[in-house]
Motif scaffolding. Sequence first.
Motif, PDB file in Angstrom:
ATOM      1  N   LYS A  49       0.824  -1.213   0.000  1.00 35.15           N
ATOM      2  CA  LYS A  49       0.000   0.000   0.000  1.00 35.15           C
ATOM      3  C   LYS A  49       0.852   1.254   0.000  1.00 35.15           C
ATOM      4  O   LYS A  49       2.010   1.203  -0.403  1.00 35.15           O
ATOM      5  N   ASN A  50       0.272   2.368   0.484  1.00 33.38           N
ATOM      6  CA  ASN A  50       0.917   3.681   0.414  1.00 33.38           C
ATOM      7  C   ASN A  50       1.364   3.928  -1.028  1.00 33.38           C
ATOM      8  O   ASN A  50       2.484   4.341  -1.301  1.00 33.38           O
ATOM      9  N   SER A  51       0.470   3.631  -1.947  1.00 29.47           N
ATOM     10  CA  SER A  51       0.803   3.663  -3.375  1.00 29.47           C
ATOM     11  C   SER A  51       0.746   5.064  -3.966  1.00 29.47           C
ATOM     12  O   SER A  51       0.127   5.963  -3.416  1.00 29.47           O
ATOM     13  N   TRP A  52       1.401   5.206  -5.087  1.00 30.86           N
ATOM     14  CA  TRP A  52       1.444   6.447  -5.840  1.00 30.86           C
ATOM     15  C   TRP A  52       1.526   6.084  -7.320  1.00 30.86           C
ATOM     16  O   TRP A  52       1.885   4.967  -7.674  1.00 30.86           O
ATOM     17  N   THR A  53       1.188   7.029  -8.186  1.00 31.52           N
ATOM     18  CA  THR A  53       1.320   6.838  -9.626  1.00 31.52           C
ATOM     19  C   THR A  53       2.098   8.029 -10.173  1.00 31.52           C
ATOM     20  O   THR A  53       1.726   9.170  -9.930  1.00 31.52           O
ATOM     21  N   ASN A  54       3.195   7.719 -10.883  1.00 27.46           N
ATOM     22  CA  ASN A  54       4.026   8.779 -11.429  1.00 27.46           C
ATOM     23  C   ASN A  54       5.056   8.148 -12.354  1.00 27.46           C
ATOM     24  O   ASN A  54       4.705   7.309 -13.173  1.00 27.46           O
ATOM     25  N   GLY A  55       6.332   8.514 -12.184  1.00 30.99           N
ATOM     26  CA  GLY A  55       7.423   7.953 -12.976  1.00 30.99           C
ATOM     27  C   GLY A  55       8.520   7.468 -12.046  1.00 30.99           C
ATOM     28  O   GLY A  55       8.268   7.177 -10.889  1.00 30.99           O
TER      29      GLY A  55
END
Length: 168
Positions: A49-55
């Motif tokens: 968890k503690n997810s993010w979306t980016n590069g």
Amino acid sequence: MANPDITMYYFEQNRYIPNHPYLPALHYKRAMENKEENIEKVFHLNNWKNSWTNGVFPYHHYHSNAHEVLGIKKGSALLQIGGEGGSKLIVKHGDILLLPAGTGHKKLSASPDFEVVGAYPNGVEYNLKKDVEEDLEGVQEEIENAVFPVADPVYGESGPLAKMWRKK
């Protein structure tokens, strides 16, 4: 989901990138191919968890207190893992990259649509360390004490991670 084509990478310390002393980085090729929109959901179901979306940052960095999974949601990239002398690998949409705590990673180049979902076991708050001497102090203990995942981020408790990563 069938077991993916997996490549393991072991690294020693490289300049100021400690890398993990015994756990390999794992590249699951095509593990989520044609299911890219579900990457984050699958990670969450397996307690990453503690997810993010980016590069991926275009400089060598690592997380000394957390293991990290990167799911390639869109596009492709050339990444370098393990620090300056590490391995260069091409990741494509549907690939999963598991990085044990301390493993250096950097984006060398990417397609314009490159998008990654990142997450951590139990939703750990991760730190950010760079390839500089002052960031190296005290990290070995943090790396050794990083929360060990109970489940593979894609395949759950009986997934490849259970066989390829062992607690010492």
